[in-house]
Design a protein around this motif. Structure first.
Motif, PDB file in Angstrom:
ATOM      1  N   MET B   1       0.805  -1.200  -0.016  1.00  9.13           N
ATOM      2  CA  MET B   1      -0.109  -0.130  -0.163  1.00  9.13           C
ATOM      3  C   MET B   1       0.810   1.338  -0.093  1.00  9.13           C
ATOM      4  N   THR B   2       1.550   1.242   0.871  1.00 13.63           N
ATOM      5  CA  THR B   2       3.005   2.464   1.112  1.00 13.63           C
ATOM      6  C   THR B   2       3.254   2.713  -0.554  1.00 13.63           C
ATOM      7  N   ARG B   3       3.699   1.561  -1.259  1.00 13.71           N
ATOM      8  CA  ARG B   3       4.309   1.586  -2.615  1.00 13.71           C
ATOM      9  C   ARG B   3       3.283   2.169  -3.336  1.00 13.71           C
ATOM     10  N   ALA B   4       2.131   2.015  -3.429  1.00  4.32           N
ATOM     11  CA  ALA B   4       1.121   2.439  -4.155  1.00  4.32           C
ATOM     12  C   ALA B   4       0.699   3.957  -4.009  1.00  4.32           C
ATOM     13  N   VAL B   5       0.919   4.369  -2.712  1.00  5.59           N
ATOM     14  CA  VAL B   5       0.515   5.749  -2.347  1.00  5.59           C
ATOM     15  C   VAL B   5       1.784   6.596  -3.057  1.00  5.59           C
ATOM     16  N   VAL B   6       3.012   6.057  -2.942  1.00  2.00           N
ATOM     17  CA  VAL B   6       4.098   6.532  -3.496  1.00  2.00           C
ATOM     18  C   VAL B   6       3.902   7.140  -5.036  1.00  2.00           C
ATOM     19  N   LEU B   7       3.448   5.784  -5.478  1.00  2.00           N
ATOM     20  CA  LEU B   7       3.188   5.819  -7.094  1.00  2.00           C
ATOM     21  C   LEU B   7       2.340   6.990  -7.471  1.00  2.00           C
ATOM     22  N   GLU B   8       1.261   6.985  -6.547  1.00  2.00           N
ATOM     23  CA  GLU B   8      -0.101   8.241  -6.681  1.00  2.00           C
ATOM     24  C   GLU B   8       0.810   9.663  -6.509  1.00  2.00           C
ATOM     25  N   LEU B   9       1.707   9.597  -5.649  1.00  2.00           N
ATOM     26  CA  LEU B   9       2.409  11.036  -5.383  1.00  2.00           C
ATOM     27  C   LEU B   9       3.235  11.349  -6.759  1.00  2.00           C
ATOM     28  N   ARG B  10       4.031  10.189  -7.272  1.00  2.00           N
ATOM     29  CA  ARG B  10       4.875  10.351  -8.586  1.00  2.00           C
ATOM     30  C   ARG B  10       3.777  10.928  -9.574  1.00  2.00           C
ATOM     31  N   LYS B  11       2.831  10.167  -9.802  1.00  2.00           N
ATOM     32  CA  LYS B  11       1.666  10.549 -10.833  1.00  2.00           C
ATOM     33  C   LYS B  11       1.303  11.950 -10.707  1.00  2.00           C
ATOM     34  N   MET B  12       1.226  12.576  -9.494  1.00  2.00           N
ATOM     35  CA  MET B  12       0.578  13.741  -9.162  1.00  2.00           C
ATOM     36  C   MET B  12       1.705  14.899  -9.820  1.00  2.00           C
ATOM     37  N   ARG B  13       3.009  14.442 -10.210  1.00  2.00           N
ATOM     38  CA  ARG B  13       3.640  15.524 -10.767  1.00  2.00           C
ATOM     39  C   ARG B  13       3.033  16.160 -12.115  1.00  2.00           C
ATOM     40  N   ARG B  14       3.214  17.517 -12.254  1.00  2.00           N
ATOM     41  CA  ARG B  14       2.489  18.085 -13.190  1.00  2.00           C
ATOM     42  C   ARG B  14       1.002  18.005 -13.623  1.00  2.00           C
ATOM     43  N   LEU B  15       0.404  17.386 -12.529  1.00  2.00           N
ATOM     44  CA  LEU B  15      -1.024  17.454 -12.547  1.00  2.00           C
ATOM     45  C   LEU B  15      -1.685  18.829 -11.902  1.00  2.00           C
ATOM     46  N   ARG B  16      -0.707  19.677 -11.277  1.00  2.00           N
ATOM     47  CA  ARG B  16      -0.968  21.128 -10.611  1.00  2.00           C
ATOM     48  C   ARG B  16      -1.989  20.798  -9.347  1.00  2.00           C
ATOM     49  N   THR B  17      -1.764  19.656  -8.976  1.00  2.00           N
ATOM     50  CA  THR B  17      -2.583  19.500  -7.760  1.00  2.00           C
ATOM     51  C   THR B  17      -2.267  20.428  -6.397  1.00  2.00           C
ATOM     52  N   GLY B  18      -0.740  20.599  -6.500  1.00  2.00           N
ATOM     53  CA  GLY B  18      -0.123  21.699  -5.416  1.00  2.00           C
ATOM     54  C   GLY B  18      -0.709  22.916  -5.615  1.00  2.00           C
ATOM     55  N   PRO B  19      -0.349  23.432  -6.879  1.00  2.00           N
ATOM     56  CA  PRO B  19      -0.935  24.939  -7.099  1.00  2.00           C
ATOM     57  C   PRO B  19      -2.483  25.120  -7.048  1.00  2.00           C
ATOM     58  N   ILE B  20      -3.068  24.183  -7.373  1.00  2.00           N
ATOM     59  CA  ILE B  20      -4.824  24.424  -7.135  1.00  2.00           C
ATOM     60  C   ILE B  20      -4.929  24.470  -5.853  1.00  2.00           C
ATOM     61  N   VAL B  74     -12.637  18.343  -7.952  1.00  2.00           N
ATOM     62  CA  VAL B  74     -11.611  18.518  -8.973  1.00  2.00           C
ATOM     63  C   VAL B  74     -10.315  17.781  -8.670  1.00  2.00           C
ATOM     64  N   LEU B  75      -9.719  17.638  -7.490  1.00  2.00           N
ATOM     65  CA  LEU B  75      -8.548  16.935  -7.011  1.00  2.00           C
ATOM     66  C   LEU B  75      -8.631  15.333  -7.382  1.00  2.00           C
ATOM     67  N   ALA B  76     -10.038  15.154  -6.779  1.00  2.00           N
ATOM     68  CA  ALA B  76     -10.106  13.488  -6.977  1.00  2.00           C
ATOM     69  C   ALA B  76     -10.148  13.078  -8.534  1.00  2.00           C
ATOM     70  N   SER B  77     -10.920  14.056  -9.241  1.00  2.79           N
ATOM     71  CA  SER B  77     -11.091  13.586 -10.863  1.00  2.79           C
ATOM     72  C   SER B  77      -9.861  13.964 -11.416  1.00  2.79           C
ATOM     73  N   ARG B  78      -8.911  14.986 -11.246  1.00  2.00           N
ATOM     74  CA  ARG B  78      -7.723  15.023 -11.993  1.00  2.00           C
ATOM     75  C   ARG B  78      -6.605  13.584 -11.658  1.00  2.00           C
ATOM     76  N   GLN B  79      -6.817  13.232 -10.418  1.00  2.00           N
ATOM     77  CA  GLN B  79      -6.044  12.173 -10.124  1.00  2.00           C
ATOM     78  C   GLN B  79      -6.511  10.867 -10.765  1.00  2.00           C
TER      79      GLN B  79
END
Ligand code: ATP
Ligand code: MG
Lengths: 299, 250
Positions: B1-20, B74-79
């Motif tokens: 599960m930890t690995r899957a979460v880290v994967l999601e954080l990697r995918k978050m790159r450039r999704l502009r989750t942070g700026p939003i 919005v966050l959930a949909s983008r991810q």
């Protein structure tokens, strides 16, 4: 030759439609297995079942001499690289970032990622966003993702879809190369032409049924090309009661065996009909394929 | 599960989750504190009976209710949409990560981003209040309580929207529901809590730690039992539906 994939009576039924009907596949080790069939014949569904992505309605699958079960699936999938339907790839990430995701998922080494990218010749484009990739580059990235884990079996669903002739040739060369390294490759297509020159063994699917499985040579043996008898006097031949269609050079006879050919030639000679040439029509594999799948899947 | 979460954080790159998230945090904090700089409000700053902090918390509650449902959608949909677009479900499945695992990991990863954001948001509102000159001492209890529950509620709605985005490929549906939710959440602040409790988005009003009674604004204790019940229900339903997702064949 030991088998990498065998299936027994593999069947998948969707609600009221049987998409895959009692398949007995046999994919030997180290070959390129061409999985052919027209659109909707059940190629993708079969491949999804082989990867445990879809549950068969009935029948069994054996991979590397182990039955595929929910328990053995994860372990078996570690040595299977695959690409089903659309090539995977996150458009908002670069090619390399996509590969890193695969690397992290499967705990792979950096060298495996570099090697996979180099194999499909994407190294130069690895820092480009995948959404800006051309279709061919996306396909190649998909193949790289499948190759990264250094699989013993590669299952590729229409990897040449949408590629230009040069791109198709490239994939073809790559797959033949991989097979020569001992990797078993199962590759599907609805175009025989694409598969023809790379596949060692062919499996032909029509309406969910496996209508042929064997080598290219065996496939030709299954079909009898038309016979052309060149004669200036086709009328005399037809008068003898020979069933044939008159054509420009003389006569065309369909579906007659070697023995029947000998008999026809003997009768014509005895009757004194001049024969300039007797030959079989050169038949492409495509003709054979169309012949098989077009005739409603009967052999 | 930890690995899957880290994967999601990697995918978050450039999704502009942070700026939003940052943009929305700043917007909520600014809107909540805007009234603090108006003349009428300023007169209450030295007057404990006027409860300036409770009034500020109530404004903040209103702003958070109006924005959080949309933010989570919005966050959930983008991810999640990236998995549809990039054939990610199949890619993950062939590596042993089922859709259910992916969805659960997405909620955790997004929550990890949202946790500091919500905390920062509350701190900014408090900072703005102090900067505007509220002299009455701050009672941290209701603020901490509200911030915690706001975060947990956001997690619950992230779960809902990740599931929705995974099940319904058209992302307009999820975002549309998020907008409707934002309207409902703000609207339920005006309704009796007996009604708000029956509407999922009403819980943005149920967690309010301040209320207005006539002209008087005062701190209040929300009904923790209902909130806990709602969160547990969402958790249980999410566990169930994500397990069901594993059996869906694409
Ligand atoms: N999830 C599904 N639900 C219902 N029917 C399905 C589903 N998936 C496939 N089918 C049906 O099963 C049949 C075989 O589909 P499949 O995708 O395996 O064909 P294919 O050989 O891969 O075709 P193509 O060359 O077009 O990719 C089709 O008739 C299709 O409509
Ligand atoms: Mg297909």
């Amino acid at each position: 030759m030991s088998a990498v994939i065998t299936t027994h009576g593999l069947t998948k039924t969707f609600r009221n439609q049987t998409a895959v009907d009692s398949l007995d596949l046999y994919v030997p080790q180290g070959v390129v297995y061409g999985f052919l069939g027209p659109n909707g014949s059940g190629k993708s569904t079969t491949m999804k079942m082989l990867l445990g992505l879809t549950r068969p309605t009935s029948g069994g699958i054996t991979l590397f001499d182990r039955p595929l079960t929910p328990a053995s699936r994860t372990d078996l999938l570690r040595s299977i690289g695959s690409m089903i339907e659309a090539p995977p790839g996150y458009g908002h990430l670069t090619g390399l970032e996509n590969m890193r995701i695969v690397q992290h998922m499967l705990d792979l080494a950096d060298t495996q990622i570099d090697h996979a990218l180099a194999t499909v010749r994407l190294t130069a484009h690895r820092d480009k966003l995948v959404r800006n990739y051309s279709l061919g580059m996306k396909q190649r990235l998909g193949v790289a993702m499948a190759l990264a884990r250094e699989p013993a079996l590669l299952v590729l669903d229409e990897p040449t879809n949408g590629l230009d002739p040069a791109g198709i040739e490239e994939i073809r060369t790559l797959l033949v190369e991989l097979a020569s390294e001992g990797i078993t490759v199962m590759v599907s297509s609805h175009l025989l032409d694409e598969i023809d020159r790379m596949a060692d063994v062919l499996g032909i699917l029509s309406g969910g049924k496996l209508i042929f499985q064997g080598t290219r040579g065996e496939l030709f043996e299954h079909s009898t090309p038309d016979l052309i008898i060149e004669t200036p006097d086709p009328g005399a031949a037809l008068a003898l009661g020979i069933t044939a269609t008159p054509v420009l050079e003389g006569l065309r006879l369909s579906g007659i065996t070697k023995e029947q050919t000998a008999e026809v030639v003997r009768r014509l000679a005895v009757a004194g009909v001049p024969i300039h040439e007797v030959r079989r029509v050169r038949q492409s594999l495509e003709d054979v394929f169309m012949d098989l799948t077009g005739r409603g899947g009967l052999l | 599960m930890t690995r899957a979460v880290v994967l999601e954080l990697r995918k978050m790159r450039r999704l502009r989750t942070g700026p939003i998230v940052v943009l929305l945090v700043l917007a909520v904090a600014a809107l909540s504190s805007a009234s603090q700089f108006s003349g009428g409000t300023r007169e209450t700053f030295d007057d404990p009976t006027a409860a300036p902090w409770a009034a500020l918390l109530l404004t903040y509650t209103m702003m958070a209710a109006m924005t959080s449902p949309l933010l989570t959608a919005v966050l959930a949909s983008r991810q999640t949409d990236i998995e549809h677009a990039g054939a990610g479900w199949t890619l993950a499945a062939t590596a042993g990560y089922t859709p259910g695992v992916l969805c659960r990991a997405k909620v955790v990863a997004l929550s990890l981003v949202l946790l500091p954001a919500v905390a920062l948001q509350s701190l900014l509102v408090i900072g703005a209040g102090t900067a505007a000159g509220i002299r009455v001492p701050l009672d941290p209890g209701p603020w901490i309580g509200y911030t915690t529950l706001l975060f947990l509620l956001d997690v619950a709605f992230l779960a809902l929207h990740v599931w929705l985005a995974a099940t319904v490929e058209n992302q307009l549906v999820g975002v549309g529901i998020g907008m409707l939710g934002a309207f409902l959440a703000a609207f339920t602040l005006l309704l009796p809590s007996a009604v708000s409790r029956l509407i999922p988005w009403g819980y943005y009003a149920v967690i309010a730690h301040a209320a207005q009674d006539g002209d008087v604004v005062a701190y209040q204790s929300p009904s923790y039992a209902w909130i806990a019940g709602f969160l547990i229900l969402v958790g249980a339903v999410y566990a169930f539906v994500t397990r069901r997702l594993d059996r869906i064949e694409r």
